[in-house]
Design an enzyme around this catalytic site. Structure first.
Site, PDB file in Angstrom:
ATOM      1  N   CYS A 164       0.862  -1.178   0.000  1.00  0.00           N
ATOM      2  CA  CYS A 164       0.000   0.000   0.000  1.00  0.00           C
ATOM      3  C   CYS A 164       0.895   1.223   0.000  1.00  0.00           C
ATOM      4  O   CYS A 164       2.040   1.166   0.456  1.00  0.00           O
ATOM      5  CB  CYS A 164      -0.907  -0.019   1.237  1.00  0.00           C
ATOM      6  SG  CYS A 164      -2.036   1.390   1.372  1.00  0.00           S
ATOM      7  N   HIS A 194      -5.141   0.086   5.518  1.00  0.00           N
ATOM      8  CA  HIS A 194      -6.136   1.157   5.600  1.00  0.00           C
ATOM      9  C   HIS A 194      -6.718   1.312   7.003  1.00  0.00           C
ATOM     10  O   HIS A 194      -7.807   1.866   7.170  1.00  0.00           O
ATOM     11  CB  HIS A 194      -7.249   0.963   4.566  1.00  0.00           C
ATOM     12  CG  HIS A 194      -6.805   1.235   3.172  1.00  0.00           C
ATOM     13  ND1 HIS A 194      -7.653   1.242   2.088  1.00  0.00           N
ATOM     14  CD2 HIS A 194      -5.569   1.503   2.661  1.00  0.00           C
ATOM     15  CE1 HIS A 194      -6.981   1.513   0.987  1.00  0.00           C
ATOM     16  NE2 HIS A 194      -5.695   1.668   1.315  1.00  0.00           N
ATOM     17  N   TYR A 253      -7.891   6.812   6.261  1.00  0.00           N
ATOM     18  CA  TYR A 253      -9.038   5.909   6.314  1.00  0.00           C
ATOM     19  C   TYR A 253      -9.646   5.798   7.704  1.00  0.00           C
ATOM     20  O   TYR A 253     -10.777   5.322   7.849  1.00  0.00           O
ATOM     21  CB  TYR A 253      -8.637   4.527   5.784  1.00  0.00           C
ATOM     22  CG  TYR A 253      -8.285   4.564   4.322  1.00  0.00           C
ATOM     23  CD1 TYR A 253      -9.258   4.381   3.349  1.00  0.00           C
ATOM     24  CD2 TYR A 253      -6.990   4.829   3.907  1.00  0.00           C
ATOM     25  CE1 TYR A 253      -8.953   4.449   2.003  1.00  0.00           C
ATOM     26  CE2 TYR A 253      -6.662   4.901   2.570  1.00  0.00           C
ATOM     27  CZ  TYR A 253      -7.646   4.709   1.618  1.00  0.00           C
ATOM     28  OH  TYR A 253      -7.342   4.791   0.282  1.00  0.00           O
TER      29      TYR A 253
END
Length: 434
Positions: A164, A194, A253
């Protein structure tokens, strides 16, 4: 060295090509294969990728194909960047959950579950074909939801690491604020994909450990929050008082969890991010069609995925032991099997933490005890991810309902029931068992 990109027709791919060209000494690619079933997109993207590499004098041969088996034959590493159903499916994921007061988002909540159900079976089929073509190949997953997809790959025994760009984004941001080279910034990055928090920021000395993990020098995060807290909080959509009181920087997030109802109202008024991205993609593809375009367009920054190429190059180079990282493993934030890193989670959970990465794979580094405020949400979400994976692998309305009932952003019978039926109706074309 041969590298295959599955989902190579993505508008992200020129970002990868730019990184491959700039960082050729780290990852000396001789052959790059872009795999995508959408012929028009892959040819447009393939054309601009060739021009980007040629402009920077990179010698790699770039081919495009819709045939997966031929593409992965002999590949040393395979990057996965898929979106099953395209932006149209994403737009649905981000809109129908709002009807019952739940966040509509492509990686969390009911929309994230829908994406997982569509994606996991396809990714596992691709991974099996990669394994048959070359059992030693590494699979790097950038496909959301990364935590669930990576867990599926590892559970099936594949040589896989999830990636990520959140951590590298924070690394670059903090480096800019501190006026240092990004490679010196070491993050105490902990959580799930996230769902992460930066608990500390330190600087490595010359020859430091590659930009993540470790403990070199004093923690600079308190000073960063004191001096730059307002701008950091603004970018995250969170109150600066929260960041300073907790002494951490959550990922963007976490806003879906900490300000759920506020975000729902904003999304209802503003519309989905998917609609914005679809328009950006349309404009990007128009640019890619121009034979004069031989650089990564500025517009690509609005697409998301900042620093994806740098993170991908570093990870693949470490896994393959190539270039300047051939002699010793490096440290990088990745999605990896928990083992006993976080003792309150199952060993087969997938976590996102600094890990030592080398040709033998990724091994998570020890992390300091995770505070209850974060550990509780991590454990709750991990339980949901396990149920989501079971639903993706085995199907069935009851398993979908269980996953939604377990999700921290749902958790109510009536909502879970309505969301289950709507999810199945919206995704019937992608779910063989529905």
């Amino acid at each position: 060295m041969k590298l295959a990109v599955v989902g190579g027709g993505s508008t992200y791919t020129p970002e990868l090509a730019d990184g491959f060209a700039r960082l050729r000494e780290t990852l000396p690619i001789g052959e790059l294969v872009l795999v995508d079933p959408a012929e028009e997109r892959r040819e447009l993207v393939g054309g601009v990728v060739r021009r980007i590499l040629a402009r920077q004098g990179h010698p790699a041969v770039v081919t495009t194909t819709g045939e997966l088996d031929a593409a992965v034959e002999g590949a040393d590493a395979v990057l996965l960047q898929l979106r099953i159903g395209g932006q149209a499916a994403r737009n649905r994921d981000e809109t129908w959950p709002l009807e019952c007061g739940c966040v509509g988002q492509e990686t969390t909540g009911a929309g994230g579950l829908a994406k997982a159900l569509r994606t996991v079976p396809v990714v596992l089929e691709i991974a099996e074909r990669v394994r048959r073509a070359n059992p030693d190949a590494w699979i790097v997953d950038f496909t959301n939801p990364v935590g669930i997809v990576t867990r599926a790959l590892l559970t099936a025994g594949h040589r896989a690491v999830g990636l990520c760009n959140v951590a590298i984004g924070f690394q670059r941001r903090f480096a800019g604020l501190l006026g240092v080279e990004p490679e010196r910034v070491l993050l105490d990055h902990v959580g799930l994909n996230h769902l992460t928090w930066e608990r500390g920021v330190r600087l490595a000395g010359d020859g430091g450990s590659g930009g993540a993990g470790g403990a070199a020098g004093p923690d600079l995060l308190p000073g960063l929050l004191a001096e730059h807290g307002e701008s950091l909080a603004r970018d995250l959509g969170l109150p600066v008082g929260l960041l300073r009181r907790l002494g951490v920087v959550p990922s963007y997030y976490l806003r879906y969890f900490y300000r759920h109802d506020t975000v729902v109202e904003e999304l209802r008024e503003r519309g989905s991010r998917a609609a914005e991205v679809a328009e950006i993609e349309r404009r990007l593809l128009d640019l890619y069609a121009d034979p004069a375009v031989d650089e990564k367009p500025k517009l690509l920054e609005q697409r998301g995925g900042a620093y994806y190429s740098e993170a991908a190059v570093a990870l693949v180079a470490r896994l393959l032991g190539s270039g300047g990282v051939a002699d010793a493993p490096g440290v990088q934030v990745v999605n990896v099997r928990n083992g006993r890193t976080m003792p309150f989670l199952p060993e087969d959970a997938v976590i996102e933490v600094p890990a030592e990465v080398g040709p033998d794979g990724a091994r998570p580094l020890p992390v300091a005890e995770v505070e209850p405020l974060y550990a509780g949400l991590i454990a709750h979400t991990t339980a949901y991810e396990r149920l989501a994976l079971e639903a993706a692998l085995r199907g069935g309305r009851d398993r979908v309902f269980d996953a939604l009932l377990a999700h921290p952003l749902v958790g109510q019978i009536e909502q879970a029931d309505w969301l289950t039926d709507r999810l199945l109706a919206e995704n019937r074309d992608y779910l063989a068992w529905a």
